[in-house]
Design a protein around this motif. Sequence first.
Motif, PDB file in Angstrom:
ATOM      1  N   LYS A 136       0.832  -1.213   0.000  1.00  0.00           N
ATOM      2  CA  LYS A 136       0.000   0.000   0.000  1.00  0.00           C
ATOM      3  C   LYS A 136       0.862   1.256   0.000  1.00  0.00           C
ATOM      4  CE  LYS A 136      -3.998  -2.070   2.331  1.00  0.00           C
ATOM      5  NZ  LYS A 136      -4.882  -2.027   3.514  1.00  0.00           N
ATOM      6  N   PHE A 137       2.025   1.179  -0.622  1.00  0.00           N
ATOM      7  CA  PHE A 137       2.961   2.299  -0.633  1.00  0.00           C
ATOM      8  C   PHE A 137       3.485   2.528  -2.044  1.00  0.00           C
ATOM      9  CE2 PHE A 137       7.491   3.737  -0.015  1.00  0.00           C
ATOM     10  CZ  PHE A 137       7.166   5.034   0.353  1.00  0.00           C
ATOM     11  N   LEU A 138       3.586   3.796  -2.420  1.00  0.00           N
ATOM     12  CA  LEU A 138       4.084   4.185  -3.743  1.00  0.00           C
ATOM     13  C   LEU A 138       4.469   5.653  -3.710  1.00  0.00           C
ATOM     14  CD1 LEU A 138       0.942   4.441  -6.103  1.00  0.00           C
ATOM     15  CD2 LEU A 138       0.971   4.811  -3.644  1.00  0.00           C
ATOM     16  N   ALA A 139       4.872   6.180  -4.846  1.00  0.00           N
ATOM     17  CA  ALA A 139       5.245   7.595  -4.933  1.00  0.00           C
ATOM     18  C   ALA A 139       4.176   8.373  -5.688  1.00  0.00           C
ATOM     19  CB  ALA A 139       6.593   7.740  -5.626  1.00  0.00           C
ATOM     20  N   MET A 155       4.324   6.605  -9.234  1.00  0.00           N
ATOM     21  CA  MET A 155       5.364   5.611  -9.491  1.00  0.00           C
ATOM     22  C   MET A 155       5.304   4.504  -8.447  1.00  0.00           C
ATOM     23  SD  MET A 155       9.448   6.247 -10.080  1.00  0.00           S
ATOM     24  CE  MET A 155       9.833   6.796  -8.387  1.00  0.00           C
ATOM     25  N   LYS A 156       5.113   3.272  -8.927  1.00  0.00           N
ATOM     26  CA  LYS A 156       5.065   2.146  -8.012  1.00  0.00           C
ATOM     27  C   LYS A 156       6.453   1.546  -7.816  1.00  0.00           C
ATOM     28  CE  LYS A 156       3.776  -1.268 -11.582  1.00  0.00           C
ATOM     29  NZ  LYS A 156       4.765  -2.319 -11.310  1.00  0.00           N
ATOM     30  N   HIS A 157       6.599   0.748  -6.765  1.00  0.00           N
ATOM     31  CA  HIS A 157       7.794  -0.074  -6.611  1.00  0.00           C
ATOM     32  C   HIS A 157       7.362  -1.518  -6.854  1.00  0.00           C
ATOM     33  CE1 HIS A 157       6.813  -1.805  -2.609  1.00  0.00           C
ATOM     34  NE2 HIS A 157       6.144  -0.683  -2.451  1.00  0.00           N
ATOM     35  N   PRO A 158       8.283  -2.468  -6.917  1.00  0.00           N
ATOM     36  CA  PRO A 158       7.895  -3.835  -7.292  1.00  0.00           C
ATOM     37  C   PRO A 158       6.828  -4.463  -6.404  1.00  0.00           C
ATOM     38  CG  PRO A 158      10.268  -3.586  -7.488  1.00  0.00           C
ATOM     39  CD  PRO A 158       9.758  -2.323  -6.871  1.00  0.00           C
ATOM     40  N   LYS A 184       7.907   1.683 -13.789  1.00  0.00           N
ATOM     41  CA  LYS A 184       9.177   1.244 -13.230  1.00  0.00           C
ATOM     42  C   LYS A 184       9.749   2.377 -12.382  1.00  0.00           C
ATOM     43  CE  LYS A 184      10.722  -2.088 -16.713  1.00  0.00           C
ATOM     44  NZ  LYS A 184      11.812  -2.435 -17.659  1.00  0.00           N
ATOM     45  N   GLU A 185      10.484   1.998 -11.341  1.00  0.00           N
ATOM     46  CA  GLU A 185      11.130   3.021 -10.515  1.00  0.00           C
ATOM     47  C   GLU A 185      12.204   3.743 -11.312  1.00  0.00           C
ATOM     48  OE1 GLU A 185      11.046   2.228  -5.892  1.00  0.00           O
ATOM     49  OE2 GLU A 185      12.302   0.752  -6.901  1.00  0.00           O
TER      50      GLU A 185
END
Length: 299
Positions: A136-139, A155-158, A184-185
């Motif tokens: 539940k974490f992203l940018a 921007m998501k992480h994997p 992609k990061e």
Amino acid sequence: MNYKNITVAGSGVLGSQIAYQTAFKGFNVTVYDINDPALERAKERISDLKSHYRQDLNATGQEVDEAYNRISFSSDLSKAVTEADLVIEAVPEVVQIKTDFYTDLGKVAPEKTVFATNSSTLLPSQFAEATGRPQKFLALHFANEIWKNNTAEIMKHPGTDMAVFQDVVAFAKAIGMVALPLHKEQPGYILNSLLVPLLEAAQQLLIREVADVETIDKTWMVATGAPQGPFAILDVVGINTAYNIGLAKAEASGDPEFKKIAEMLKSEYVDKGKLGAAAGEGFYKYPNPSFLKPDFLKA
């Protein structure tokens, strides 16, 4: 996406803008910062945004007042996130500060709450484990003067849940942003991948004594037609942010030139309170900086 209650953690220049824009679009917003003096400054900063919305967006007095009234303020993190569907973090661009914040936030936020970082240059994967809820974490990254420069880079992480990613894309659109999904990061996202090298190059020219601030900005403005040069942009971003980024880069790379840039920003600007446009002075003096004068671009 059924977000209703949004908490913005960090009430600096951009945090305040995020909070007000979100409230302006009808969401309930809580602004969190570490102490009451910081929140008092935030109230002034957010109140000052009303005139920009009236001038730039033709908002009515009723609209800007109603937006402000949808914002509450708290220096108690637990209380600030009690009802939060989404927490947008805009704390200083320092790894340890962000890590400590997420460690604390993860302990007090409801299970439903999604966390988003507005970090300019750091990757969400650097903090995912500290949140205690990596899925539940992203940018969620915004540009300065958010009401006009309305980009939102998501921007998501994997480990980010795709449903959460899509919800945050929808939220960005709901607050009037042009949503820009990144799958992609990428350090610096799209915007800062393009912008940061420009700002760094300008600072390198300055410390090498190739030219002064106004000449560097004038060159960029005349040659490209841009409304601002790199040092005027740095004043909007805030010298503290530029210093934190420069210091982190100096420590990570060991490059003596980045160290010199960080030392210059600290001694000549940060230590003297010249923190940028919001403080009334940075590389230029405000509200009437020389780059806005009619003859600035003339020979």
